[in-house]
Design a protein around this motif. Structure first.
Motif, PDB file in Angstrom:
ATOM      1  N   SER A   9      88.435  41.964   8.427  1.00  0.00           N
ATOM      2  CA  SER A   9      88.546  42.813   9.627  1.00  0.00           C
ATOM      3  C   SER A   9      87.196  43.436   9.981  1.00  0.00           C
ATOM      4  O   SER A   9      86.854  43.566  11.161  1.00  0.00           O
ATOM      5  CB  SER A   9      89.598  43.898   9.415  1.00  0.00           C
ATOM      6  N   GLU A  10      86.427  43.805   8.967  1.00  0.00           N
ATOM      7  CA  GLU A  10      85.095  44.361   9.229  1.00  0.00           C
ATOM      8  C   GLU A  10      84.171  43.292   9.809  1.00  0.00           C
ATOM      9  O   GLU A  10      83.369  43.570  10.705  1.00  0.00           O
ATOM     10  CB  GLU A  10      84.512  44.928   7.938  1.00  0.00           C
ATOM     11  N   LEU A  11      84.274  42.074   9.300  1.00  0.00           N
ATOM     12  CA  LEU A  11      83.473  40.981   9.853  1.00  0.00           C
ATOM     13  C   LEU A  11      83.824  40.730  11.312  1.00  0.00           C
ATOM     14  O   LEU A  11      82.939  40.508  12.144  1.00  0.00           O
ATOM     15  CB  LEU A  11      83.699  39.703   9.038  1.00  0.00           C
ATOM     16  N   GLN A  12      85.115  40.784  11.635  1.00  0.00           N
ATOM     17  CA  GLN A  12      85.535  40.567  13.021  1.00  0.00           C
ATOM     18  C   GLN A  12      84.987  41.658  13.934  1.00  0.00           C
ATOM     19  O   GLN A  12      84.495  41.372  15.032  1.00  0.00           O
ATOM     20  CB  GLN A  12      87.052  40.537  13.119  1.00  0.00           C
ATOM     21  N   SER A  13      85.064  42.900  13.506  1.00  0.00           N
ATOM     22  CA  SER A  13      84.579  43.984  14.366  1.00  0.00           C
ATOM     23  C   SER A  13      83.061  43.916  14.529  1.00  0.00           C
ATOM     24  O   SER A  13      82.531  44.152  15.621  1.00  0.00           O
ATOM     25  CB  SER A  13      85.003  45.343  13.813  1.00  0.00           C
ATOM     26  N   ASN A  14      82.350  43.572  13.472  1.00  0.00           N
ATOM     27  CA  ASN A  14      80.889  43.446  13.583  1.00  0.00           C
ATOM     28  C   ASN A  14      80.502  42.263  14.465  1.00  0.00           C
ATOM     29  O   ASN A  14      79.543  42.346  15.234  1.00  0.00           O
ATOM     30  CB  ASN A  14      80.261  43.293  12.205  1.00  0.00           C
ATOM     31  N   THR A  15      81.252  41.179  14.368  1.00  0.00           N
ATOM     32  CA  THR A  15      80.981  40.015  15.213  1.00  0.00           C
ATOM     33  C   THR A  15      81.211  40.354  16.675  1.00  0.00           C
ATOM     34  O   THR A  15      80.415  39.984  17.550  1.00  0.00           O
ATOM     35  CB  THR A  15      81.874  38.836  14.791  1.00  0.00           C
ATOM     36  N   THR A  16      82.279  41.076  16.962  1.00  0.00           N
ATOM     37  CA  THR A  16      82.558  41.501  18.336  1.00  0.00           C
ATOM     38  C   THR A  16      81.445  42.401  18.855  1.00  0.00           C
ATOM     39  O   THR A  16      80.992  42.263  19.992  1.00  0.00           O
ATOM     40  CB  THR A  16      83.914  42.229  18.403  1.00  0.00           C
ATOM     41  N   LEU A  17      80.992  43.319  18.018  1.00  0.00           N
ATOM     42  CA  LEU A  17      79.915  44.227  18.406  1.00  0.00           C
ATOM     43  C   LEU A  17      78.634  43.451  18.729  1.00  0.00           C
ATOM     44  O   LEU A  17      77.972  43.717  19.739  1.00  0.00           O
ATOM     45  CB  LEU A  17      79.654  45.238  17.293  1.00  0.00           C
ATOM     46  N   VAL A  18      78.285  42.484  17.898  1.00  0.00           N
ATOM     47  CA  VAL A  18      77.079  41.679  18.137  1.00  0.00           C
ATOM     48  C   VAL A  18      77.238  40.861  19.416  1.00  0.00           C
ATOM     49  O   VAL A  18      76.296  40.743  20.210  1.00  0.00           O
ATOM     50  CB  VAL A  18      76.781  40.773  16.921  1.00  0.00           C
ATOM     51  N   LEU A  19      78.412  40.288  19.646  1.00  0.00           N
ATOM     52  CA  LEU A  19      78.649  39.497  20.850  1.00  0.00           C
ATOM     53  C   LEU A  19      78.515  40.352  22.107  1.00  0.00           C
ATOM     54  O   LEU A  19      77.836  39.963  23.062  1.00  0.00           O
ATOM     55  CB  LEU A  19      80.030  38.849  20.798  1.00  0.00           C
ATOM     56  N   VAL A  20      79.129  41.515  22.111  1.00  0.00           N
ATOM     57  CA  VAL A  20      79.049  42.403  23.275  1.00  0.00           C
ATOM     58  C   VAL A  20      77.608  42.864  23.495  1.00  0.00           C
ATOM     59  O   VAL A  20      77.108  42.867  24.624  1.00  0.00           O
ATOM     60  CB  VAL A  20      80.009  43.603  23.110  1.00  0.00           C
ATOM     61  N   GLY A  21      76.930  43.237  22.422  1.00  0.00           N
ATOM     62  CA  GLY A  21      75.530  43.652  22.546  1.00  0.00           C
ATOM     63  C   GLY A  21      74.646  42.542  23.081  1.00  0.00           C
ATOM     64  O   GLY A  21      73.768  42.777  23.911  1.00  0.00           O
ATOM     65  N   SER A  22      74.882  41.319  22.624  1.00  0.00           N
ATOM     66  CA  SER A  22      74.097  40.176  23.101  1.00  0.00           C
ATOM     67  C   SER A  22      74.345  39.911  24.578  1.00  0.00           C
ATOM     68  O   SER A  22      73.413  39.594  25.326  1.00  0.00           O
ATOM     69  CB  SER A  22      74.437  38.928  22.294  1.00  0.00           C
ATOM     70  N   LEU A  23      75.602  40.017  25.003  1.00  0.00           N
ATOM     71  CA  LEU A  23      75.916  39.810  26.421  1.00  0.00           C
ATOM     72  C   LEU A  23      75.285  40.885  27.300  1.00  0.00           C
ATOM     73  O   LEU A  23      74.757  40.578  28.372  1.00  0.00           O
ATOM     74  CB  LEU A  23      77.430  39.773  26.621  1.00  0.00           C
ATOM     75  N   ILE A  24      75.319  42.133  26.853  1.00  0.00           N
ATOM     76  CA  ILE A  24      74.690  43.217  27.617  1.00  0.00           C
ATOM     77  C   ILE A  24      73.180  42.978  27.704  1.00  0.00           C
ATOM     78  O   ILE A  24      72.579  43.122  28.776  1.00  0.00           O
ATOM     79  CB  ILE A  24      75.014  44.588  26.988  1.00  0.00           C
ATOM     80  N   PHE A  25      72.566  42.611  26.585  1.00  0.00           N
ATOM     81  CA  PHE A  25      71.131  42.340  26.584  1.00  0.00           C
ATOM     82  C   PHE A  25      70.785  41.186  27.512  1.00  0.00           C
ATOM     83  O   PHE A  25      69.804  41.248  28.260  1.00  0.00           O
ATOM     84  CB  PHE A  25      70.667  42.044  25.151  1.00  0.00           C
ATOM     85  N   ALA A  26      71.592  40.117  27.483  1.00  0.00           N
ATOM     86  CA  ALA A  26      71.349  38.968  28.360  1.00  0.00           C
ATOM     87  C   ALA A  26      71.489  39.371  29.826  1.00  0.00           C
ATOM     88  O   ALA A  26      70.704  38.926  30.673  1.00  0.00           O
ATOM     89  CB  ALA A  26      72.321  37.840  28.020  1.00  0.00           C
TER      90      ALA A  26
END
Length: 63
Positions: free
Chosen positions: A25-42
């Protein structure tokens, strides 16, 4: 060849017995956080590219 075998045995022992893996569950939440951050940065970089491209085109057309 013995050194290589020893290295792989020690590496496997380290991975299986000494490393603490986070829960799924922690891996899933961290993956979601990285994905959202990457999309915002892009989006921000794409917006800046769009603005600079149009500003330079406007600048070049004036001369």
């Amino acid at each position: 060849m013995e050194k290589l075998t020893s290295f792989f045995k020690a590496s496997w022992e380290e991975i299986t017995q000494h490393v603490t893996w986070p829960p799924f569950s922690e891996l899933q939440s961290n993956t979601t956080l990285v994905l959202v951050g990457s999309l915002i940065f892009a989006f921000v970089v794409g917006f800046m590219d769009f603005v600079f491209e149009n500003a330079l085109n406007l600048f070049y057309q004036t001369f």
